[in-house]
Design an enzyme around this catalytic site. Structure first.
Site, PDB file in Angstrom:
ATOM      1  N   LYS A   1      46.218  46.004  46.981  1.00  0.00           N
ATOM      2  CA  LYS A   1      44.797  46.741  46.877  1.00  0.00           C
ATOM      3  C   LYS A   1      44.216  47.239  48.185  1.00  0.00           C
ATOM      4  CE  LYS A   1      44.832  45.034  42.743  1.00  0.00           C
ATOM      5  NZ  LYS A   1      45.438  45.653  41.626  1.00  0.00           N
TER       6      LYS A   1
ATOM      7  N   SER B   1      48.968  49.635  39.505  1.00  0.00           N
ATOM      8  CA  SER B   1      47.723  49.544  40.191  1.00  0.00           C
ATOM      9  C   SER B   1      47.303  50.282  41.269  1.00  0.00           C
ATOM     10  CB  SER B   1      47.079  48.148  40.200  1.00  0.00           C
ATOM     11  OG  SER B   1      47.567  47.656  41.510  1.00  0.00           O
TER      12      SER B   1
END
Length: 190
Positions: free
Chosen positions: A91, A50
């Site tokens: 993230k 990700s």
């Protein structure tokens, strides 16, 4: 004979004293390591894609836990946070409390103003070469509530982030990624 017994006793006391000093040093080292790991820094393993191309699966990071006691997360920080009881996510912070965030035509807007994302340039080119019109699909403007941040993975087409799970409470943030420590040929500061 008395001299020999006295000499043996001295050596025995010396050996016990030396062993005790080693045990104290080892105990202090373990306590310091636990304190550092608990309050200052922690190693983290990247699991998944990700955050590609910025971070790759299998890389190991050092995360600063202390930084967010001193300052708040800011746009562009790569953070680790508790997504669930069992799982942490890595993230990038896109927006902070009170800001509005929106994506239109592969362009990030914060508070209505376009924001450059240089860390995505390579991935945008690769997405267009692969036949995709945009790297990041459009989403409507969202205002970030107090005590929260909006996060996204750099691999926008393959990331479970605030677009799905909503804004992340700041109290769930473990810390900020400072640098990659493994593999050796990928050592870098974030």
């Amino acid at each position: 004979m008395v001299e020999e017994a006295s000499s043996g006793a001295k050596q025995n006391r010396k050996a016990k004293g030396e062993a005790w000093e080693w045990l104290k040093a080892l105990g202090i080292a373990v306590i310091l390591a636990l304190l550092i790991r608990t309050f200052l820094f922690a190693p983290v393993l990247v699991s998944g894609s990700s955050m590609m191309p910025t971070l790759e699966d299998g890389e190991r990071l050092i995360v600063s836990k202390l930084i967010y006691y001193i300052q708040s997360p800011k746009h562009g920080d790569i953070i680790v946070f508790h997504a669930t009881e069992e799982k942490d996510y890595i993230k990038r912070v896109i927006a902070t409390e009170g800001q509005t965030v929106e994506y239109r035509n592969d362009q990030l807007y914060i508070d209505g103003k376009p924001v450059d994302e240089p860390y995505l340039q390579q991935y945008k080119k690769e997405a267009k070469a692969a036949g995709y019109d945009v790297l990041t699909k459009d989403f409507r403007e969202e205002k970030i509530p107090p005590g929260h941040i909006f996060v996204m993975g750099d691999n926008r087409r393959n990331s479970t982030d605030s677009r799905m799970i909503g804004p992340v409470p700041v109290n769930k943030v473990v810390g900020r990624s400072e640098f990659v420590i493994w593999p050796l040929n990928k050592i870098k500061f974030n």
